[in-house]
Motif scaffolding. Structure first.
Motif, PDB file in Angstrom:
ATOM      1  N   ILE A   1     -10.980 -15.785  -1.369  1.00 22.88           N
ATOM      2  CA  ILE A   1     -11.065 -14.326  -1.319  1.00 22.88           C
ATOM      3  C   ILE A   1     -12.365 -13.860  -0.679  1.00 22.88           C
ATOM      4  O   ILE A   1     -12.364 -12.919   0.111  1.00 22.88           O
TER       5      ILE A   1
ATOM      6  N   LEU B   1     -10.880  -8.424   5.464  1.00 29.05           N
ATOM      7  CA  LEU B   1      -9.906  -7.350   5.557  1.00 29.05           C
ATOM      8  C   LEU B   1     -10.344  -6.330   6.596  1.00 29.05           C
ATOM      9  O   LEU B   1     -11.542  -6.111   6.784  1.00 29.05           O
TER      10      LEU B   1
ATOM     11  N   GLY C   1      -7.833  -1.814   4.909  1.00 31.85           N
ATOM     12  CA  GLY C   1      -7.496  -2.636   3.749  1.00 31.85           C
ATOM     13  C   GLY C   1      -8.519  -2.501   2.644  1.00 31.85           C
ATOM     14  O   GLY C   1      -8.176  -2.430   1.464  1.00 31.85           O
ATOM     15  N   LYS C   2      -9.797  -2.481   3.032  1.00 35.74           N
ATOM     16  CA  LYS C   2     -10.860  -2.281   2.046  1.00 35.74           C
ATOM     17  C   LYS C   2     -10.734  -0.906   1.400  1.00 35.74           C
ATOM     18  O   LYS C   2     -10.931  -0.745   0.191  1.00 35.74           O
TER      19      LYS C   2
ATOM     20  N   SER D   1      -7.992   0.789   0.970  1.00 34.50           N
ATOM     21  CA  SER D   1      -6.845   0.759   0.067  1.00 34.50           C
ATOM     22  C   SER D   1      -7.211   0.129  -1.276  1.00 34.50           C
ATOM     23  O   SER D   1      -6.856   0.653  -2.335  1.00 34.50           O
ATOM     24  N   ILE D   2      -7.923  -0.992  -1.228  1.00 38.30           N
ATOM     25  CA  ILE D   2      -8.323  -1.658  -2.469  1.00 38.30           C
ATOM     26  C   ILE D   2      -9.261  -0.767  -3.270  1.00 38.30           C
ATOM     27  O   ILE D   2      -9.113  -0.602  -4.486  1.00 38.30           O
ATOM     28  N   LEU D   3     -10.234  -0.149  -2.601  1.00 36.01           N
ATOM     29  CA  LEU D   3     -11.167   0.727  -3.316  1.00 36.01           C
ATOM     30  C   LEU D   3     -10.487   1.983  -3.841  1.00 36.01           C
ATOM     31  O   LEU D   3     -10.917   2.552  -4.848  1.00 36.01           O
ATOM     32  N   HIS D   4      -9.420   2.433  -3.176  1.00 36.76           N
ATOM     33  CA  HIS D   4      -8.660   3.584  -3.679  1.00 36.76           C
ATOM     34  C   HIS D   4      -8.019   3.225  -5.024  1.00 36.76           C
ATOM     35  O   HIS D   4      -8.048   4.016  -5.964  1.00 36.76           O
ATOM     36  N   ARG D   5      -7.483   2.026  -5.111  1.00 36.17           N
ATOM     37  CA  ARG D   5      -6.894   1.583  -6.379  1.00 36.17           C
ATOM     38  C   ARG D   5      -7.958   1.396  -7.449  1.00 36.17           C
ATOM     39  O   ARG D   5      -7.775   1.774  -8.604  1.00 36.17           O
ATOM     40  N   VAL D   6      -9.096   0.810  -7.069  1.00 34.93           N
ATOM     41  CA  VAL D   6     -10.188   0.590  -8.022  1.00 34.93           C
ATOM     42  C   VAL D   6     -10.721   1.922  -8.538  1.00 34.93           C
ATOM     43  O   VAL D   6     -10.933   2.100  -9.745  1.00 34.93           O
TER      44      VAL D   6
END
Length: 137
Positions: free
Chosen positions: A20, A25, A29-30, A32-37
């Protein structure tokens, strides 16, 4: 006969947990992940931090002063700054995703550019509210 060598296409496989940190990314992509976090942080902080502070601020004048004293602690301000970032990032990225849902900016270049704009705007707003939080202006 042709002497051209065809290049073998890369195989994309699922990455392992140990890979990982090496995986790169794209900016979207980064985002998107931070939006979820940031959404998870806001969801978890609502009953633990935000609602109790809101309740203290509305109960009475004395409890409001208690809340002001609590919020003047630098550690609490850092936690609030993290929540400010979470909200700003989640809000700005949410607007970007609404635009993508409306089929605006879906090509690769526009999506990459809008991801950069979201990072710039959300971090700028976080810095602005952070300066206000720490009493700079």
């Amino acid at each position: 006969m042709s002497n051209t060598v065809t290049k073998k296409r890369p195989e994309y496989r699922n990455i392992h947990v140990t890979q990982i940190l090496k995986y790169r990314l794209p900016l979207a992509g980064k985002l998107s992940i931070l939006h979820r976090v940031s959404g998870a942080i806001l969801f978890l902080a609502l009953p633990v931090v935000l609602l109790p502070l809101f309740d203290k601020s509305l109960t009475s004048e004395l409890s409001f002063q208690d809340m002001q004293g609590l919020v003047s602690n630098p550690l609490v301000k850092i936690v609030l700054l993290g929540l400010i970032w979470s909200y700003m990032h989640h809000f700005c990225a949410g607007i970007r995703y609404l635009m993508l849902d409306a089929h605006m900016g879906t090509d690769k270049y526009a999506a990459q550019k809008s991801a950069g704009v979201v990072f710039a705007v959300s971090l700028s707003l976080t810095a602005l509210f952070g300066l206000k939080l720490f009493g700079v202006f």
